[in-house]
Design a protein around this motif. Sequence first.
Motif, PDB file in Angstrom:
ATOM      1  N   TYR A  67      48.546  40.692  35.872  1.00  0.00           N
ATOM      2  CA  TYR A  67      48.396  39.012  35.482  1.00  0.00           C
ATOM      3  C   TYR A  67      47.693  37.779  36.396  1.00  0.00           C
ATOM      4  CZ  TYR A  67      51.140  39.803  31.239  1.00  0.00           C
ATOM      5  OH  TYR A  67      50.997  40.895  30.208  1.00  0.00           O
ATOM      6  N   GLY A  68      47.678  38.079  37.426  1.00  0.00           N
ATOM      7  CA  GLY A  68      47.397  37.623  38.157  1.00  0.00           C
ATOM      8  C   GLY A  68      47.362  38.642  39.869  1.00  0.00           C
ATOM      9  N   CYS A  69      46.972  37.748  40.944  1.00  0.00           N
ATOM     10  CA  CYS A  69      47.966  38.383  42.597  1.00  0.00           C
ATOM     11  C   CYS A  69      47.469  36.874  43.309  1.00  0.00           C
ATOM     12  CB  CYS A  69      47.017  39.107  43.573  1.00  0.00           C
ATOM     13  SG  CYS A  69      46.458  40.845  41.469  1.00  0.00           S
ATOM     14  N   LEU A  70      48.450  37.392  44.383  1.00  0.00           N
ATOM     15  CA  LEU A  70      48.513  36.137  45.540  1.00  0.00           C
ATOM     16  C   LEU A  70      47.567  35.955  46.059  1.00  0.00           C
ATOM     17  CD1 LEU A  70      51.805  36.816  47.378  1.00  0.00           C
ATOM     18  CD2 LEU A  70      51.763  35.660  45.628  1.00  0.00           C
ATOM     19  N   ALA A  71      46.743  34.530  46.640  1.00  0.00           N
ATOM     20  CA  ALA A  71      45.805  34.410  46.543  1.00  0.00           C
ATOM     21  C   ALA A  71      44.940  35.444  47.809  1.00  0.00           C
ATOM     22  CB  ALA A  71      46.072  32.992  47.398  1.00  0.00           C
ATOM     23  N   ASP A  72      45.781  36.122  48.566  1.00  0.00           N
ATOM     24  CA  ASP A  72      44.986  37.185  49.451  1.00  0.00           C
ATOM     25  C   ASP A  72      44.836  38.518  49.093  1.00  0.00           C
ATOM     26  OD1 ASP A  72      48.055  38.236  49.480  1.00  0.00           O
ATOM     27  OD2 ASP A  72      48.633  37.817  51.975  1.00  0.00           O
ATOM     28  N   CYS A  76      51.060  41.671  43.520  1.00  0.00           N
ATOM     29  CA  CYS A  76      50.641  41.335  42.174  1.00  0.00           C
ATOM     30  C   CYS A  76      51.236  41.223  41.666  1.00  0.00           C
ATOM     31  CB  CYS A  76      49.063  42.218  41.576  1.00  0.00           C
ATOM     32  SG  CYS A  76      47.691  41.828  42.574  1.00  0.00           S
ATOM     33  N   ASP A  77      51.227  40.234  40.285  1.00  0.00           N
ATOM     34  CA  ASP A  77      51.995  40.114  39.149  1.00  0.00           C
ATOM     35  C   ASP A  77      51.293  40.925  38.014  1.00  0.00           C
ATOM     36  OD1 ASP A  77      53.640  39.149  37.033  1.00  0.00           O
ATOM     37  OD2 ASP A  77      52.485  37.663  37.001  1.00  0.00           O
ATOM     38  N   VAL A  78      52.492  41.594  37.861  1.00  0.00           N
ATOM     39  CA  VAL A  78      52.316  43.069  36.961  1.00  0.00           C
ATOM     40  C   VAL A  78      52.803  43.353  35.559  1.00  0.00           C
ATOM     41  CG1 VAL A  78      50.837  44.365  38.375  1.00  0.00           C
ATOM     42  CG2 VAL A  78      53.062  44.877  38.029  1.00  0.00           C
ATOM     43  N   LEU A 113      36.548  41.450  38.878  1.00  0.00           N
ATOM     44  CA  LEU A 113      37.307  40.618  37.156  1.00  0.00           C
ATOM     45  C   LEU A 113      37.832  39.981  36.789  1.00  0.00           C
ATOM     46  CD1 LEU A 113      39.369  44.365  37.654  1.00  0.00           C
ATOM     47  CD2 LEU A 113      36.883  43.932  36.257  1.00  0.00           C
ATOM     48  N   GLY A 114      37.591  38.429  37.947  1.00  0.00           N
ATOM     49  CA  GLY A 114      38.098  37.730  37.264  1.00  0.00           C
ATOM     50  C   GLY A 114      39.854  37.405  37.130  1.00  0.00           C
ATOM     51  N   ILE A 115      40.505  38.315  37.680  1.00  0.00           N
ATOM     52  CA  ILE A 115      41.737  38.628  38.461  1.00  0.00           C
ATOM     53  C   ILE A 115      42.004  37.126  38.979  1.00  0.00           C
ATOM     54  CG2 ILE A 115      43.844  39.865  39.236  1.00  0.00           C
ATOM     55  CD1 ILE A 115      42.380  41.939  38.602  1.00  0.00           C
ATOM     56  N   ALA A 116      43.272  35.956  38.318  1.00  0.00           N
ATOM     57  CA  ALA A 116      42.884  35.238  39.432  1.00  0.00           C
ATOM     58  C   ALA A 116      44.227  34.875  40.349  1.00  0.00           C
ATOM     59  CB  ALA A 116      44.032  33.830  37.604  1.00  0.00           C
ATOM     60  N   ALA A 117      44.412  34.112  41.135  1.00  0.00           N
ATOM     61  CA  ALA A 117      44.954  33.709  42.367  1.00  0.00           C
ATOM     62  C   ALA A 117      46.601  33.707  41.563  1.00  0.00           C
ATOM     63  CB  ALA A 117      44.566  33.287  43.500  1.00  0.00           C
TER      64      ALA A 117
END
Length: 185
Positions: A67-72, A76-78, A113-117
């Motif tokens: 669903y996204g990852c921390l800015a660095d 990741c939120d999975v 891939l456009g995975i959001a921070a």
Amino acid sequence: MSIRVELGSRLRAVAGAAVVLASFLTAGAAAAATPAVAVTNVNLRAGPSTSFPTVVTVPAGATLATYGCLADYSWCDVALGSVRGWMAAQYIKVVPSAGASPVVMTAAVAAGLGIAAVAFNQSYWNTHYVGRPWYGQWNRYYGPYARGPVGHVGATRCYNGACRHVGATRGPAGNTVVRRGVVIR
């Protein structure tokens, strides 16, 4: 009497529209998840650090939704099925497109891939972990995570070729030890 009936009808219409909107937004969020697989057996954590409790152990090769990852892009939120949590990015291989081979999650891959921070916060905790044995212990787990690193915190400011550090130095307990040259304990 007719005012009450009309008001009741309007409230039901608004409530119905809210339900439709909520289901649309939920479907949109689910569609935004990027498919991935676990590289090895790995713990899915309740937050982006090994100091958070284990939600579940994910078996190697298990299918995940990212669903996204921390800015660095370190964590990741999975989701593994309906179970949400945080996994270190090095243990995630994302699937760039249908039929493509999975690739290890990196900042460049995620951006492509456009995975959001995304951010980790108490709202996430309250949404996904109600009923877990450690749910009421937010401060126990989040406290060390929130304190940040030991060392310099701040920024370097430069003007006309002269630079200086502006900010604070943190001690091992997360306390501010030095701020702008003044010792604070």
